[in-house]
Design a protein around this motif. Structure first.
Motif, short mmCIF file in Angstrom:
data_model
loop_
_atom_site.label_atom_id
_atom_site.label_comp_id
_atom_site.label_asym_id
_atom_site.label_seq_id
_atom_site.Cartn_x
_atom_site.Cartn_y
_atom_site.Cartn_z
N UNK A 199 6.91 -169.47 9.34
CA UNK A 199 6.39 -170.51 8.45
C UNK A 199 7.54 -171.28 7.78
N UNK A 200 8.54 -170.55 7.31
CA UNK A 200 9.68 -171.21 6.68
C UNK A 200 10.46 -172.07 7.64
N UNK A 201 10.64 -171.58 8.86
CA UNK A 201 11.35 -172.36 9.87
C UNK A 201 10.57 -173.62 10.24
N UNK A 202 9.24 -173.50 10.34
CA UNK A 202 8.41 -174.66 10.65
C UNK A 202 8.52 -175.72 9.56
N UNK A 203 8.49 -175.28 8.30
CA UNK A 203 8.67 -176.21 7.19
C UNK A 203 10.03 -176.89 7.27
N UNK A 204 11.06 -176.13 7.60
CA UNK A 204 12.40 -176.70 7.68
C UNK A 204 12.50 -177.74 8.78
#
Length: 404
Positions: free
Chosen positions: A311-316
């Motif tokens: 999820x964090x990587x997708x946001x980034x």
């Protein structure tokens, strides 16, 4: 470019509103549903002629009204430009520049805006249509003439597909539908222009995307961006209704996907693909190849973001796409920096990503931030804070009191 003043009449939940904005950070704070995102949406409309939340204009018009009015005074250095858009519930919209009527398509020539919102997570996690829309909106901002190319392609696509559906209903097969060749020529001509522009855009985005991702995530995960082209045989996983299944497969004809691929080569592959698919198209009543069925592939660490990234990587990645877009517009625009809008973003990020994004955003001439909680906004972006309540601009927020 700076938005100095924004005025709304019958827009979303605003009967009337006027708000002054300044250079640097401008923060609109208020509980969910009060109208802070509507302000961001109104500014963004001048750049994209649409909403980042809905696909048609009617929801932007206040309940009970026939039209909404959005006015903005922009500063380009010492020059001032007054833009006005009339968003109609039904029928075509209208526009004015400095009081003179113009076509709405002229507005993006004066306003460049990059808006990031939670909905942008769908760019990296959603269907190919979300990624195509992202790319095409950026294309139009960089080269407004592309709006005409895209609109003409969509029109020809609809007419060609209508002909295929009619032929299917009448049981026509093979080469019996000679009129299809005329539409093929138009589809190839317009589609080739769009494909070539998209390939060049992906190439231009690659370096700023990698830089933005590293700056936000604090790690080098080697983000990659390229197109999977249906005319080159790529399977984007889209079904007849435009939905998406598995991630797009790589193109078996990589020369077509190169950013320097010639339009002649693209057109040649387009014609070959149409010929190969003609029987299937007549059987299904659909246009099965073309830029409307391409996908923008995004990878980190060599794996597709969709289906593999956290999820964090997708946001980034999503944030990086917008920041890379802003860098491109900043580099090739005579208007100065685009207005950077961060709509309800900080609540979704951890403290490290918040501070990293704030440092990047603070470098732009003007930043507009919306937030439900004042404390979510990093200190670097708290220069000017305004409270929004129930479709009203209430007044400035005391930043020190917000921290108390």
């Amino acid at each position: 470019m700076i938005v100095e003043h924004l005025s709304l009449v019958d827009f979303r939940n605003y009967a009337a509103a006027d708000v002054e904005l300044g250079p640097g950070p401008n923060v609109f704070v208020g509980r969910n549903g009060q109208g802070k995102t509507n302000l961001a949406e109104a500014i963004g409309f001048f750049a994209t002629l649409g909403s980042h939340r809905v696909s048609n204009d009617a929801p932007m018009v206040r309940d009970g009204a026939d039209a909404a009015i959005i006015r903005a005074r922009l500063a380009h250095g010492e020059r001032r430009v007054q833009l006005e858009a009339q968003v109609n519930r039904q029928g075509s919209n209208k526009a004015r520049v400095n009081g003179a009527p113009v076509k709405p398509a002229e507005l993006p020539r004066y306003a460049q805006v990059v808006l990031f919102a939670p909905e942008d997570l769908q760019i990296v996690r959603g269907d190919p249509s979300a990624r195509r829309r992202f790319a095409d909106q950026l294309l139009v901002q960089r080269a407004p003439r592309m709006a005409g190319v895209i609109a003409d392609y969509d029109r020809v696509l609809k007419q060609r597909t209508a002909l295929l559906k009619s032929a299917k209903a009448r049981g026509i097969r093979g080469d019996a539908l000679s009129t299809l060749d005329v539409w093929d020529d138009k589809l190839v001509s317009l589609g080739t222009q769009l494909i070539a522009a998209r390939l060049a855009l992906a190439a231009d985005l690659a370096t700023p995307l990698a830089a933005a991702y590293t700056a936000i995530a604090g790690a080098d995960h080697n983000p990659e961006i390229e197109w999977a082209l249906s005319v080159a045989g790529a399977d984007t996983g889209e079904d007849a209704d435009g939905g998406s299944g598995a991630p797009a497969a790589p193109s078996p004809a990589p020369d077509a996907g190169r950013p320097d691929a010639s339009t002649t080569r693209i057109a040649e592959l387009f014609r070959q693909a149409l010929a190969a698919k003609r029987t299937s198209e007549l059987e299904r009543g659909l246009t099965l190849v073309g830029p409307h069925r391409d996908d923008l592939l995004l990878r980190i660490r060599g794996l597709p973001v969709k289906g593999y990234a956290s999820h964090g990587e997708s946001w980034s990645v999503a944030l990086s796409l917008r920041l890379a877009s802003a860098e491109l517009l900043r580099a090739d625009s005579r208007l100065g920096d685009p207005v950077l809008i961060l709509d309800d973003v900080f609540a979704e990020l951890d403290a490290d990503r918040r501070s990293r994004l704030a440092l990047l955003a603070a470098g732009y001439e003007q930043v507009v931030v919306t937030a439900a909680v004042e404390g979510d906004v990093p200190e670097a972006l708290r220069a000017r804070m305004v409270r929004v309540e129930a479709g009203r601009i209430v007044g400035p927020v005391d930043a020190e009191a917000a921290d108390a």
